[in-house]
Design an enzyme around this catalytic site. Sequence first.
Site, mmCIF file in Angstrom:
data_model
loop_
_atom_site.group_PDB
_atom_site.id
_atom_site.type_symbol
_atom_site.label_atom_id
_atom_site.label_comp_id
_atom_site.label_asym_id
_atom_site.label_seq_id
_atom_site.Cartn_x
_atom_site.Cartn_y
_atom_site.Cartn_z
ATOM 1 N N GLY A 304 0.814 -1.220 0.000
ATOM 2 C CA GLY A 304 0.000 0.000 0.000
ATOM 3 C C GLY A 304 0.841 1.260 0.000
ATOM 4 O O GLY A 304 2.073 1.214 -0.052
ATOM 5 N N ASP A 326 1.181 -8.923 1.894
ATOM 6 C CA ASP A 326 0.067 -8.158 1.343
ATOM 7 C C ASP A 326 -0.921 -9.114 0.695
ATOM 8 O O ASP A 326 -0.522 -10.160 0.159
ATOM 9 C CB ASP A 326 0.563 -7.130 0.318
ATOM 10 C CG ASP A 326 -0.422 -5.973 0.155
ATOM 11 O OD1 ASP A 326 -0.101 -4.865 0.612
ATOM 12 O OD2 ASP A 326 -1.507 -6.193 -0.426
ATOM 13 N N ALA A 376 0.634 -2.238 8.787
ATOM 14 C CA ALA A 376 -0.019 -1.202 7.972
ATOM 15 C C ALA A 376 -1.228 -1.734 7.216
ATOM 16 O O ALA A 376 -1.901 -0.976 6.525
ATOM 17 C CB ALA A 376 0.989 -0.615 6.974
ATOM 18 N N LYS A 422 -8.587 9.803 12.623
ATOM 19 C CA LYS A 422 -10.022 9.489 12.591
ATOM 20 C C LYS A 422 -10.431 8.572 13.743
ATOM 21 O O LYS A 422 -11.629 8.342 13.962
ATOM 22 C CB LYS A 422 -10.387 8.853 11.250
ATOM 23 C CG LYS A 422 -10.246 9.818 10.078
ATOM 24 C CD LYS A 422 -10.494 9.147 8.742
ATOM 25 C CE LYS A 422 -10.412 10.155 7.596
ATOM 26 N NZ LYS A 422 -9.085 10.795 7.497
#
Length: 623
Positions: A304, A326, A376, A422
């Site tokens: 990413g 990934d 991540a 967030k």
Amino acid sequence: MSDKKNSFLKIPFNRIVALAVMDVVSILVASFAALLIRFEFSFDAIDRIYLERYERILFPCILLTLLFYFIWRLYKSVWRYASANELINIFAAVSCSIVAWYLYCTFTQNNMPRSFYVLSWFLLIGMTGCVRFGYRILRVFQNKRRSITEKKTGINVMVIGAGAAGNMILKEIENSQYLNMYVKCVIDDNSGCHGKFMRGVPVVGGRDKILDAVQHYSIDEIIFAIPSATAQMKKEILDICKESGCKLRSLPGMYQLVNGEVSVSKLKEVEVEDLLGREPIQINIEEVLGLLSGKVVLVTGGGGSIGSELCRQIASHSPRQLIIVDIYENNAYEIQQELLRSYPNLNLIVLIASVRNTNRINNIFSTYRPDIVYHAAAHKHVPLMEVSPNEAVKNNVMGTYKTARAAIRYGTKKFVMISTDKAVNPTNVMGATKRICEMVVQMMNRKSDTKFVAVRFGNVLGSNGSVIPLFKKQIAEGGPVTVTHPDIIRYFMTIPEAVSLVLQAGAYAGGGEIFVLDMGEPVKIVDLATNLIKLSGYKPGEDIEIRFTGLRPGEKMYEELLMSEEGLRKTANSMIFIGNPIEFDEEKFEDQLDKLISAAESEDEDIRKRIQEIVPTYQPESV
């Protein structure tokens, strides 16, 4: 094939022979002219003994001179780019030659008048310099003539910065026959330069003259050539430039200037992050090197935006082994090929796996035994997670939980999780799941010897799903550029900055911390859109429309970096802080966590209520 090779070898040899012939002629003319000048330009006045000695020394002196010319590389330089270094070599070669003449004449008892050596020195320097620099002088005149005859089709350029970098850019444009660019003026805030010329180009004034000069000289492109400029200074100047409608390009930074890499090919287009006006984060390279060097490092979500940059920076710090995990094979393949090209000696393992798969994750950890894990892998798109909340729980919460348990089980020393602003008082599922991940990290830290930390930062410019790529695509399509609300604001940082923070946090990690970046002033999204339109050479509202579409589900007007319960502690890095952990009932949390994961796996339609039970600050209806 052999014919082409032979012809290639003949070209420099022919050039050397031509130069040597001209040098022989120069030696003959300079030496005899020196003798003639000594006797006041009268051949009859020259003493016959000097003429006889001159005939005897001529051939040896020619050989000595050519020898020193070879020693001082006068036959190896590329004379179309001759500079002060070549001029110094000419002085040195001629000086050594004249000294050799004198010594030879003395030892062979062919003494010449002392003025003969001095005059020969001056004349030979002049003639050798003319031979060498004549080609470059002809090219300058040729380029000037081409500039006049082709000025209608060329690109008119303004260079900002009359320093070393600006001089290098001007020099390359002046010498290159391939660049269809013509520098019309230079801008510099140093008033001492105003009204003067830099390589024949006028320095017309400071930044206040930029817009006037653009119109006066019909400028098409502006090159920002002040690599030492602060972020604030660069922002102020580029804010003026973007109003010109010209294409903007700039040098990457001081590194390129120090390493002599300043050239037109190194220029990059000015990006909207150049207008943020915040100094880049500085990290302690030695601390990060000490953390990563010789270690086995695993990165989940390594393909990413953040994960791939993590892999790049980790690879540059000499890990013993780098493992990329990934689920998306295309991203994994791209970063694999890039790292293999850039770091051919890197011990690299690339694995396709989901962090949701317990057996697969455990197998990876048991096989490679990573010392450090950077987690991540996550779903991060706010609107998409609002309509697929169970997937957010499965990937973000369950994936973090399973990866953290594997790290403990197989002796990982440090576990660094990527979080987000967030997660603070979340109004969306994505932010709420990230807050639960932070709680998982805090809980796991108390249960093991592994040091678990989280790193919280704002929006990342240029990452997948961020506003910048979307705006660029919309501009390329002719608009409109869509912004949700005229007053919506966000904190921003670049991908390399975000990753630098993550690496530094890993070095600082004592266990249980939530690291927070001082991100400076927030930025209005509409200002980003406006600036990006201007940097693309268009006028907002005229060429490209900005359309407001209303806030999306789960979207806040502004983001926060800390909850009210959290305080701040300083670190050795002035831009990195530690939020004090919020206490919670870990037994109750673990029970709620198991129920939440089970509910997500069974596609519970009331998953938001279960999330809110764990994260009371989650207010899905407060948008």
